[in-house]
Design an enzyme around this catalytic site. Structure first.
Site, PDB file in Angstrom:
ATOM      1  N   GLU A 140       0.703  -0.971   0.392  1.00 50.21           N
ATOM      2  CA  GLU A 140      -0.252   0.341  -0.222  1.00 50.21           C
ATOM      3  C   GLU A 140       0.727   1.208   0.022  1.00 50.21           C
ATOM      4  OE1 GLU A 140      -2.747   1.811  -0.840  1.00 50.21           O
ATOM      5  OE2 GLU A 140      -4.015   1.092   0.816  1.00 50.21           O
ATOM      6  N   ASP A 141       0.596   2.135  -0.275  1.00 48.75           N
ATOM      7  CA  ASP A 141       0.992   3.463  -0.048  1.00 48.75           C
ATOM      8  C   ASP A 141       0.850   4.355   0.807  1.00 48.75           C
ATOM      9  OD1 ASP A 141      -1.778   3.928  -1.228  1.00 48.75           O
ATOM     10  OD2 ASP A 141      -1.628   5.574  -2.491  1.00 48.75           O
TER      11      ASP A 141
ATOM     12  N   PHE B  18      -1.547  16.368   4.303  1.00 47.42           N
ATOM     13  CA  PHE B  18      -2.114  15.496   2.714  1.00 47.42           C
ATOM     14  C   PHE B  18      -0.932  15.930   2.238  1.00 47.42           C
ATOM     15  CE2 PHE B  18      -4.428  16.285  -0.768  1.00 47.42           C
ATOM     16  CZ  PHE B  18      -4.857  14.832  -1.021  1.00 47.42           C
TER      17      PHE B  18
END
Length: 186
Positions: free
Chosen positions: A106-107, A159
């Site tokens: 997974e990233d 983010f």
């Protein structure tokens, strides 16, 4: 539609969080750790599309033993910067998992909701083992008890984009991980 000129995207990025060199060094270290566990197990690496594709590619090239790959696509973000909490399976696996040693690649693990649900679905297929390897982890954002087995970097609650991670399909091509300015996604 081509890549937007630099002026159209560079102003959206606040800073580089992880350089290309830092990422490549850590991927090499992770590959060495994984080799210790999986060298004689002919593992199945499952990349979670789309974000993990760059990480999966770099990682598997450093694993010098027999392995297979497969891909799955699930989503809980859409074109938002926040997880909706609703997990949608968009592409299922092509390989059987029963009796296989599976490494889910997974990233990023953020809230853990998507990954937790995906792991539940995979466990139903009775793999011999199931572990999770992620490039990035944001433990401060966890909403479920989900701890990846292999973590490249723990990052703050920012983010981020680049190295496969996107915002509305933009920035995946960056060779580093960058923090996006809040005004760019609000």
């Amino acid at each position: 539609m081509g890549i937007a000129p630099a002026a159209d995207w560079e102003h959206d990025l606040a800073s580089v969080l992880l350089t290309e060199e830092q990422i490549q060094a850590r991927v090499a270290e992770m590959a060495a750790e994984l080799a210790d566990e999986y060298r004689d197990k002919h593992p199945l690496l499952i990349g979670v599309l789309k974000g993990s594709i760059v990480f999966l590619s770099d990682l598997m090239r450093r694993l010098c033993f027999p392995l297979e790959i497969d891909l799955v696509c699930c989503s809980s973000y859409g074109h938002s910067s926040e997880s909706s909490g609703e997990v949608r399976l968009r592409l299922d696996l092509s390989k059987e998992l029963a009796g296989r040693h599976v490494l889910l690649v997974e990233d990023i693990v953020d809230t853990g909701l998507t990954l937790s649900r995906l792991c539940d679905l995979l466990r139903e297929r009775q793999p011999a083992s199931l572990k999770v390897c992620c490039l990035l982890s944001k433990p401060s954002r966890r909403e479920v008890d989900m701890q990846p087995d292999y973590v490249g970097f723990e990052i703050p609650d920012e983010f981020v984009v680049g190295y496969g991670l996107d915002y509305a399909e933009r920035y995946r091509w960056l060779p580093h991980v960058a923090v996006v300015k809040p005004e760019a996604y609000r």
